[in-house]
Design a protein around this motif. Structure first.
Motif, PDB file in Angstrom:
ATOM      1  N   VAL A  67      47.116-129.908  81.917  1.00 35.20           N
ATOM      2  CA  VAL A  67      46.105-128.940  82.343  1.00 35.20           C
ATOM      3  C   VAL A  67      45.743-129.167  83.809  1.00 35.20           C
ATOM      4  O   VAL A  67      45.649-128.217  84.610  1.00 35.20           O
ATOM      5  CB  VAL A  67      44.851-129.038  81.460  1.00 35.20           C
ATOM      6  CG1 VAL A  67      43.750-128.113  81.988  1.00 35.20           C
ATOM      7  CG2 VAL A  67      45.185-128.679  80.012  1.00 35.20           C
ATOM      8  N   LEU A  68      45.547-130.441  84.182  1.00 34.90           N
ATOM      9  CA  LEU A  68      45.192-130.774  85.565  1.00 34.90           C
ATOM     10  C   LEU A  68      46.279-130.333  86.532  1.00 34.90           C
ATOM     11  O   LEU A  68      46.007-129.668  87.545  1.00 34.90           O
ATOM     12  CB  LEU A  68      44.944-132.271  85.692  1.00 34.90           C
ATOM     13  CG  LEU A  68      44.652-132.784  87.107  1.00 34.90           C
ATOM     14  CD1 LEU A  68      43.367-132.182  87.643  1.00 34.90           C
ATOM     15  CD2 LEU A  68      44.577-134.316  87.120  1.00 34.90           C
ATOM     16  N   PHE A  69      47.536-130.665  86.220  1.00 32.77           N
ATOM     17  CA  PHE A  69      48.641-130.281  87.093  1.00 32.77           C
ATOM     18  C   PHE A  69      48.803-128.761  87.150  1.00 32.77           C
ATOM     19  O   PHE A  69      49.184-128.213  88.187  1.00 32.77           O
ATOM     20  CB  PHE A  69      49.942-130.935  86.631  1.00 32.77           C
ATOM     21  CG  PHE A  69      50.045-132.401  86.957  1.00 32.77           C
ATOM     22  CD1 PHE A  69      49.757-132.862  88.231  1.00 32.77           C
ATOM     23  CD2 PHE A  69      50.442-133.317  85.993  1.00 32.77           C
ATOM     24  CE1 PHE A  69      49.857-134.214  88.540  1.00 32.77           C
ATOM     25  CE2 PHE A  69      50.544-134.666  86.287  1.00 32.77           C
ATOM     26  CZ  PHE A  69      50.248-135.118  87.565  1.00 32.77           C
ATOM     27  N   ALA A  70      48.518-128.094  86.041  1.00 35.37           N
ATOM     28  CA  ALA A  70      48.632-126.632  86.016  1.00 35.37           C
ATOM     29  C   ALA A  70      47.667-126.006  87.017  1.00 35.37           C
ATOM     30  O   ALA A  70      48.056-125.142  87.818  1.00 35.37           O
ATOM     31  CB  ALA A  70      48.365-126.109  84.610  1.00 35.37           C
ATOM     32  N   PHE A  71      46.416-126.431  86.990  1.00 37.22           N
ATOM     33  CA  PHE A  71      45.422-125.830  87.884  1.00 37.22           C
ATOM     34  C   PHE A  71      45.645-126.246  89.339  1.00 37.22           C
ATOM     35  O   PHE A  71      45.455-125.439  90.253  1.00 37.22           O
ATOM     36  CB  PHE A  71      44.020-126.183  87.417  1.00 37.22           C
ATOM     37  CG  PHE A  71      43.629-125.499  86.134  1.00 37.22           C
ATOM     38  CD1 PHE A  71      43.745-124.121  86.005  1.00 37.22           C
ATOM     39  CD2 PHE A  71      43.163-126.212  85.051  1.00 37.22           C
ATOM     40  CE1 PHE A  71      43.410-123.476  84.825  1.00 37.22           C
ATOM     41  CE2 PHE A  71      42.816-125.586  83.863  1.00 37.22           C
ATOM     42  CZ  PHE A  71      42.939-124.210  83.751  1.00 37.22           C
ATOM     43  N   LEU A  72      46.075-127.485  89.558  1.00 36.79           N
ATOM     44  CA  LEU A  72      46.421-127.897  90.920  1.00 36.79           C
ATOM     45  C   LEU A  72      47.624-127.095  91.425  1.00 36.79           C
ATOM     46  O   LEU A  72      47.673-126.691  92.586  1.00 36.79           O
ATOM     47  CB  LEU A  72      46.732-129.391  90.957  1.00 36.79           C
ATOM     48  CG  LEU A  72      45.551-130.350  90.788  1.00 36.79           C
ATOM     49  CD1 LEU A  72      46.040-131.793  90.744  1.00 36.79           C
ATOM     50  CD2 LEU A  72      44.533-130.177  91.911  1.00 36.79           C
ATOM     51  N   GLY A  73      48.598-126.874  90.536  1.00 33.13           N
ATOM     52  CA  GLY A  73      49.772-126.098  90.917  1.00 33.13           C
ATOM     53  C   GLY A  73      49.430-124.658  91.236  1.00 33.13           C
ATOM     54  O   GLY A  73      49.992-124.071  92.160  1.00 33.13           O
ATOM     55  N   ILE A  74      48.517-124.086  90.479  1.00 34.42           N
ATOM     56  CA  ILE A  74      48.097-122.704  90.740  1.00 34.42           C
ATOM     57  C   ILE A  74      47.419-122.602  92.102  1.00 34.42           C
ATOM     58  O   ILE A  74      47.668-121.671  92.881  1.00 34.42           O
ATOM     59  CB  ILE A  74      47.158-122.215  89.624  1.00 34.42           C
ATOM     60  CG1 ILE A  74      47.951-122.012  88.334  1.00 34.42           C
ATOM     61  CG2 ILE A  74      46.449-120.920  90.018  1.00 34.42           C
ATOM     62  CD1 ILE A  74      47.111-121.941  87.098  1.00 34.42           C
ATOM     63  N   PHE A  75      46.568-123.581  92.405  1.00 32.67           N
ATOM     64  CA  PHE A  75      45.909-123.577  93.718  1.00 32.67           C
ATOM     65  C   PHE A  75      46.945-123.711  94.834  1.00 32.67           C
ATOM     66  O   PHE A  75      46.898-122.982  95.834  1.00 32.67           O
ATOM     67  CB  PHE A  75      44.890-124.712  93.796  1.00 32.67           C
ATOM     68  CG  PHE A  75      44.169-124.789  95.108  1.00 32.67           C
ATOM     69  CD1 PHE A  75      43.078-123.982  95.365  1.00 32.67           C
ATOM     70  CD2 PHE A  75      44.606-125.662  96.102  1.00 32.67           C
ATOM     71  CE1 PHE A  75      42.418-124.034  96.592  1.00 32.67           C
ATOM     72  CE2 PHE A  75      43.957-125.726  97.321  1.00 32.67           C
ATOM     73  CZ  PHE A  75      42.858-124.916  97.572  1.00 32.67           C
ATOM     74  N   ALA A  76      47.888-124.664  94.662  1.00 29.21           N
ATOM     75  CA  ALA A  76      48.905-124.878  95.692  1.00 29.21           C
ATOM     76  C   ALA A  76      49.783-123.641  95.860  1.00 29.21           C
ATOM     77  O   ALA A  76      50.091-123.236  96.993  1.00 29.21           O
ATOM     78  CB  ALA A  76      49.766-126.090  95.334  1.00 29.21           C
TER      79      ALA A  76
END
Length: 386
Positions: A235-244
């Motif tokens: 979940v954390l990587f998903a939201f960081l990836g979306i921001f990036a």
């Protein structure tokens, strides 16, 4: 295939399983979002084939010094359908192939190495199709100093979504990518005061709510070991990836203007710089497997992933040149729905699982958004033709 409009962008078509998403998300965003006045740039399909485009003007000025690249001739519906089918199968294939690769514990933490491999494949594909025999586009050079910030953003745009895929179910990974659209819209508003039509904003509300529902239910622990779930890291990587990915999508528009390059020209410069840059970081970040112990089947999958990446790059060129925004949008949603459905089937979850409601709400919201934006573009075209 959703964008930072008012501007266009280039996506890393192949590097992440986000070509589903990111590459293609960038291209779909470019086709759907509204454009402003002073900041207005053309969508990728206009950039590649519109005689009056900014980059076309640049190529016209260069025509005295070099031959004009051969563009794909207008082809039949059958040809366009073939390329859209290739793109669809390659996009679906790269997601599930990469997921299988990352399911190998010895490869899950070698993400930078995997990204560097894909950057190399991206560059090699673009180099090949830029040769005079194919002449899909004319390469142009940018200095490393100019391209380095974008190359760093490109790396994050690939590595973080791939980490999300490694620690998430395929269903959650793909549904979470829907947040790329509202995030890009929010960034455009903050940075450029670009606004969306009211109905489009209303459609994004259920899309975001649906992603939230899937995030919650898909990450709940289950007593059935056969059911694939999403970890907190996923979940954390998903939201960081979306921001990036959103930042990369918005930011890349300024590079189109600054360097006067098409999407392929820009990506041709980015990919090798990103790959070379990662070589300095890989020894300190990646955990390498014992290469001799990696199953042959995984090596085959890694080669297949590279092949799918090349097919996505090549087919995207023809799709941009031969299809309109409606066809591209429909294909994008078909890929999203197919990946989500196959991900659900392979996850071991029951049909009545609560997260399925979130899936339908999220996908319904983003489809409604697409319909609103296509209608808005049609209205703008009608007003412009008067």
């Amino acid at each position: 295939m959703s964008t930072p409009e008012p501007k266009e962008r280039a996506g890393s078509f192949s590097s992440s399983s986000a070509e589903t998403a990111t590459h293609e998300d960038n291209e779909k965003l470019a086709r759907l979002d509204p454009v402003g006045d002073e900041e207005k740039l053309k969508a990728p399909e206009e950039l590649e084939i519109d005689d009056g485009g900014e980059d076309d003007g640049l190529l016209n000025r260069e025509s005295a010094r070099q031959p004009e690249p051969a563009q794909p001739a207008p082809s039949s519906f059958r040809s366009a359908l073939i390329w859209m089918s290739i793109n669809t199968f390659a996009t679906i294939g790269i997601v599930f192939t990469n997921k299988a690769i990352f399911s190998e514990p010895s490869l899950k933490l070698a993400q930078l190495t995997f990204a560097a491999f894909h950057f190399f494949i991206t560059w090699l594909t673009l180099f090949t199709i830029s040769r005079p025999r194919f002449a899909f586009f004319v390469p142009r050079r940018a200095t490393i100093r100019d391209i380095m910030p974008l190359a760093i953003a490109m790396s994050l745009n690939v590595i973080l979504p791939n980490l999300s895929l490694a620690f998430s179910s395929v269903t959650f990974y793909q549904v979470a990518r829907i947040l790329l659209t509202p995030t890009v819209a929010a960034m455009n508003f903050v940075l450029y005061r670009a606004t969306l039509p009211r109905n489009a904003i209303l459609a994004l509300i259920p899309a975001c709510a649906g992603v939230g529902m899937v995030s919650y239910y898909d990450s709940l622990p289950t007593a059935d070991a056969s059911v694939k779930t999403t970890s907190g890291l996923g979940v954390l990587f998903a939201f960081l990836g979306i921001f990036a990915s959103s930042l990369y999508t918005v930011w890349i528009a300024s590079y189109h203007r600054k360097l006067n390059m098409t999407s392929m020209q820009l990506l041709f410069n980015q990919a090798p710089v990103s790959a070379f840059m990662l070589l300095y970081v890989i020894p300190f970040v990646d955990t390498f497997p014992v290469w001799a112990e990696v199953p042959v089947s995984r090596w085959v999958m890694i080669m297949m992933s590279g092949l799918f990446a090349s097919l996505i790059n090549i087919s995207q060129f023809f799709i941009i040149a031969q299809t309109g925004p409606v066809s591209s949008t429909v294909v994008g949603h078909v890929k999203t729905c197919t990946i989500v459905a196959l991900g659900w089937i392979t996850s071991g979850r029951a049909i009545g699982d609560k997260s399925v409601l979130g899936v339908f709400v999220a996908i319904g919201g983003i489809i409604a958004y697409s319909v609103v934006m296509l209608q808005e573009k049609a209205k703008q075209a009608a007003r412009g033709s008067r």
